[in-house]
Design an enzyme around this catalytic site. Structure first.
Site: not given
Ligand code: PEP
Ligand code: MG
Length: 912
Positions: A34, A104, A113, A115, A362, A478, A795, A862, A882
């Site tokens: 502000k 303020r 809102g 503070m 803002r 709000h 992975s 993953c 990836y």
């Molecule tokens: C992991 O361990 O990150 C994974 C992808 O396998 P899971 O969650 O199935 O153990």
């Protein structure tokens, strides 16, 4: 505090009409959002009431010293106060022509809102006369004084607001007045006396000795005392429970502090040529280029936000008698601000007797749909670049667009309509208090919070509820602002709803409909509809603006995005969201339902013939599964992970069996059946492990039961061969889980290769199916050069890698000590949600060593972190190929990956 940072900065004009320009918009960490933007607005020539800002650093020094003023700070504030008085040509508390100020809060990050604020500071029994003289408006003056005492008592002294509201109600009753505005100057003067009495009776003399005069507490008459207490209250509000909760919710650091803005007051309640309002330069719900907001004639700022009176749309302002010029000027200010900040701004303004004053601006909060639309439109208008447009959208917000909506085919009756304040639909039990919302959510049920209007104390309930429904307040109330920020559906201002919070029910005016606590209701924040009963919800399709931004993000990103999916429907869904393959197909998810019986037979029978039959049935089923998956992802890689979980996860729980046996025995049940159950229980009991997560799971299963990987690889290879013969282009890859030593991978890789070769020969096709592994144990990461030499890809299973790096059980900690760790900031965030730097180091090491073993190694992640924007940034920096995440996180991961690449390009690739 460093030398060059001052404690206080002035803004606005000096006595000669020149801008002071001590601060600017880049100083948010010092002046708060502000304060920095007030200075910036004044610097670019917009009408800003002059004032000064006490820095965030001073707040932290004060807090860290146990609420004690740093040396010299009060003196500096006094100097700036005198300077302000000189600039304004008026003195605070003056009996002839008093200067009134607002005090303020204003933190570096917007915390709407959360503070405290005190208005009309400087009024006392002398200066009230000056105000009457100057304005020739005793009613206005007494109203200002009673508002000041009320606000000061509530905000600074923590007195219960109801004490004052009840006094006003009693006064209205006594005078037969319908609303506050019907009270006369004399009534208000009487109220001031009453308020001072309430103050004297309720403030603890021992806690405030400086307020004791002649042995009794008195409302402070000395403006210096008023100012100091107000500033201390604003400092203190940085650590009030709702601000603390909001920071935790929004990942805002606790050590930033809030600035305090002391600013000369302007009044929107000086009659019908005065007004006050809040507005956005574009529509924050859908991003359309239109002036959006609300105003109230003859009112003070908090009246608009509090939703006490119903507001009028901002577009009508310039048609109101006496407000035309200010209304036109305001529209010019909107354009100036957008061009200057190059973004949609939100604004608070006041018109005092026809003259426009800007009180705040803002960059405005907006829904995901609006964020996309505004970014694209501004790029088209040439206001921002394509890169900036991509950076402007918060990936986390995209979830909102994938929020459920009412199914168009569902039939339902809308019982009431309100404002469509925050998009998305919600279904749940009606609850009438924040505490009930929390209780229902903790019991695992869904609820919709129904309130007359929400206030910051309702925050925990708003977070717990699926959606929010209010009977009062506009689109900038709000409830609306907070719900939009959280991405929660919200319908507000449903005037037909009469809410009785005591009785925990609401009735719909003009009908006999009553919504009672626990009744299922549905709200649609996109249309403003309220339905009694549960409406079927559906998820929207991705279209238009989202596609455009994601395509732009794709132009910049270098990180691939795949999905975790284990059935053809999810695979197709993720492909629609732009997934470039399946990074993880958890085959154990294919063993549920009817299949569970077959795998149970396999586990519990040692007879090879029975086992072989079970495996044959599984083979047929799995081949069908993979046909579906590879067909859905034709031409794209599908990483199939061989069975991973402990086998007894497929079996009944011995405890449940024990209970069943006890019941059978008590009922004098069949002895043979009881004996059979007991044997089964003992068999399963014998297989149970103390630490199943560290037990017979992952690749260890394939080593102990080699028939299982043979069956799975055969199913994968057979499905691949069949589709190749159909002319399709299936691209399966085989992933071995939970490898810790290279020998495990060598052994199972050989099993896989032999089986693939057998199937290729049988089917008369060539099969090229890569074999890789998951890296989810620290030992695998640190020996990744050896493991990489026998893997086509890695992975990183960051769920298990986090579990085994920390030694935290992933199934338990989030309910156990991690919440406390987070509350005490022993951990900055949950490491199962956002990748921890220590775990990230292991990933980095794994990638680097893995490439030593195999320069062509493809590396991805993953674990759940693949769908978390902060983690995606880390994975980009590490140089993974990836990330793979659940289907609905794919759009978010695409955007986050694009932003990570852009941040690096712009020289911001170092953090994390
Ligand atoms: C992991 O361990 O990150 C994974 C992808 O396998 P899971 O969650 O199935 O153990
Ligand atoms: Mg795992």
């Amino acid at each position: 505090m460093t030398e060059e940072v001052k404690r206080v900065y002035a803004f606005g004009k000096d006595a000669q009409g020149n801008n002071v320009t001590e601060g600017n918009t880049s100083m948010k960490a010092i002046l708060g959002g502000k304060g920095a933007n007030l200075a910036e607005m004044a610097n670019i020539g917009l009408p800003v009431p002059p004032g000064f800002t006490i820095t965030c650093q001073t707040c932290m020094e004060y807090a860290n010293a146990g609420n004690a003023w740093p040396e010299g700070a009060l003196g500096t504030i006094q100097e700036y106060r005198e300077d302000l008085e000189a600039r304004m040509g008026k003195k605070i508390g003056d009996a002839e022509d008093p200067l009134l100020v607002s005090v303020r809060s204003g933190a570096p990050m917007s915390m709407p809102g959360m503070m405290d604020t005190v208005l009309n500071l400087g009024l006392n029994d002398q200066s009230i006369n000056g105000l009457i003289k100057q304005t020739d408006n005793p009613r206005f003056a007494w109203d200002s004084y009673r508002r000041f005492i009320q606000m000061f008592s509530n905000v600074v002294m923590n007195l219960d607001g109801d004490l004052f509201e009840n006094a006003i109600t009693a006064m209205k009753h006594a005078r037969g007045a319908a609303s506050d505005t019907d009270l006369t100057a004399e009534d208000l003067q009487e109220l001031v006396a009453e308020f001072k009495q309430i103050f004297a009776e309720n403030v603890d003399a021992a806690a405030y000795p400086s307020l004791v005069v002649d042995g009794a507490v008195q409302f402070p008459q000395d403006p210096s005392v008023q100012l100091q207490l107000a500033i201390e209250a604003v400092f203190g509000s940085w650590n009030n429970p709702r601000a603390t909760l909001y920071r935790k919710q929004n990942k805002i650091a606790d050590d930033l502090g809030t600035a305090v803005n002391v600013q000369s007051m302007v009044f929107g309640n000086k009659g019908n040529t005065s007004a006050t309002g809040v507005a956005f330069t574009r529509n924050p719900a859908n991003g359309e280029k239109e002036f959006y907001g609300d105003y109230l004639v003859n009112a003070q700022g908090e009246d608009v936000v509090a939703g006490i009176r119903n507001t009028s749309p901002i577009a009508e302002l310039k048609d109101v008698d006496g407000l035309e010029e200010a209304g036109r000027e305001l529209e010019e200010v909107f354009v100036t601000l957008e061009n200057h900040f190059r973004d949609m701004c939100d604004i608070e303004f006041t018109i005092e007797q026809g003259k426009l004053w800007m009180l705040q601006t803002r960059v405005g909060k907006r829904t995901a749909a609006a964020a996309l639309h505004i970014a694209i439109e501004m790029e088209k208008e040439g206001l921002i670049s394509k890169e900036e447009a991509v950076m402007r959208v918060d990936p986390e917000q995209l979830d909102q667009l994938l929020h459920p909506q009412f199914d168009k085919n569902a039939s339902y009756d809308v019982v009431a309509k309100g404002l469509n304040a925050s998009p998305g639909a919600a279904v749940g039990e009606a609850v009438f208090s924040a505490a009930d919302a929390v209780a229902v959510a903790e019991a695992g049920r869904k609820c919709v919070l129904v309130r007359w209007e929400t206030n910051p104390d309702d925050l925990a309930g708003m977070i717990a509820a699926e959606g929010i429904l209010t009977s009062h307040g506009g689109k900038t109330s709000h409830a609306a602002v907070i719900a939009r920020g959280m991405g929660a559906p919200c319908v507000c201002g449903v005037e037909a709803l009469r809410i009785d919070a005591e009785k925990k029910q609401a009735s719909v005016v003009g009908t006999d409909i009553v919504i009672k606590e626990g009744d299922m209701i549905s709200i649609d924040g996109t249309t403003g509809s309220v339905v009694l009963g549960a409406v079927e919800l559906v998820l929207p399709e991705m279209t238009g603006d989202l596609d455009t931004i994601l395509e732009w993000a794709d132009e910049f990103r270098t990180l691939g995005v795949r999905a975790n999916a284990d059935n053809p429907e999810d695979a197709e869904l993720s492909r629609g969201f732009g997934a470039e393959g399946i990074g993880l197909c958890r085959t154990e998810h294919m063993f549920l339902g009817d299949r569970k019986q077959i795998i149970q037979t396999f586990i519990l029978n040692e007879d090879p013939a029975v086992r072989e039959k079970a495996v044959g049935e599984l083979l047929a089923a799995q081949t069908g599964d993979f046909l579906g998956m590879f067909r859905a992802m034709d031409g794209l890689p599908v990483i199939v992970r061989l069975l991973d979980p402990p086998l007894h996860e497929f079996l009944e729980s011995p405890r449940a069996l024990d209970v069943e046996i006890a019941k059978l025995e008590a009922a004098g049940g069949d002895k043979a059946l009881i004996a059979e159950k007991r044997m089964l229980m003992e068999q399963i009991d014998g297989m149970s492990e103390a630490n199943p997560m560290l037990g017979l799971r992952g690749c260890r299963l394939g080593i102990v039961y080699p028939i299982l990987p043979v069956m799975q690889v055969r199913a994968i290879a057979t499905a691949c061969a069949e589709l190749q013969k159909e002319g399709l282009n299936p691209k399966p890859e085989i992933m071995i889980p939970l490898v810790s030593v290279v020998a495990e991978l060598e052994k199972l890789r050989k099993v896989a290769e032999d089986t693939i070769a057998e199937v290729a020969a049988e089917q008369g096709v060539e099969l090229d199916i890569p074999v890789g592994t998951m890296i989810e144990l620290p030992r695998a990461a640190v020996t990744a050069d050896e493991i990489g030499a026998v893997a086509d890809f890695f992975s990183f299973g960051t769920n298990d890698l986090t579990q085994t790096t920390f030694g935290f059980s992933r199934d338990d900690v989030e309910a156990e000590f991690v919440p406390q760790y987070l509350a005490e900031r022993l951990l900055p965030y949950n490491p199962f949600a956002t990748i921890d730097p220590g775990v990230a180091k292991l990933v980095e090491m794994g990638v680097e060593l893995g490439h030593k073993g195999n320069p062509d190694l493809v590396c991805g992640v993953c674990g759940e972190h693949g769908g978390d924007p902060d983690s995606v940034k880390t994975f980009h920096t590490i140089g993974l190929d990836y990330v793979s995440c659940s289907p609905y996180r794919v759009p978010l991961a695409r955007l986050a990956a694009g932003q990570a690449a852009l941040a690096e390009k712009m020289g911001d690739g170092r953090d994390k």
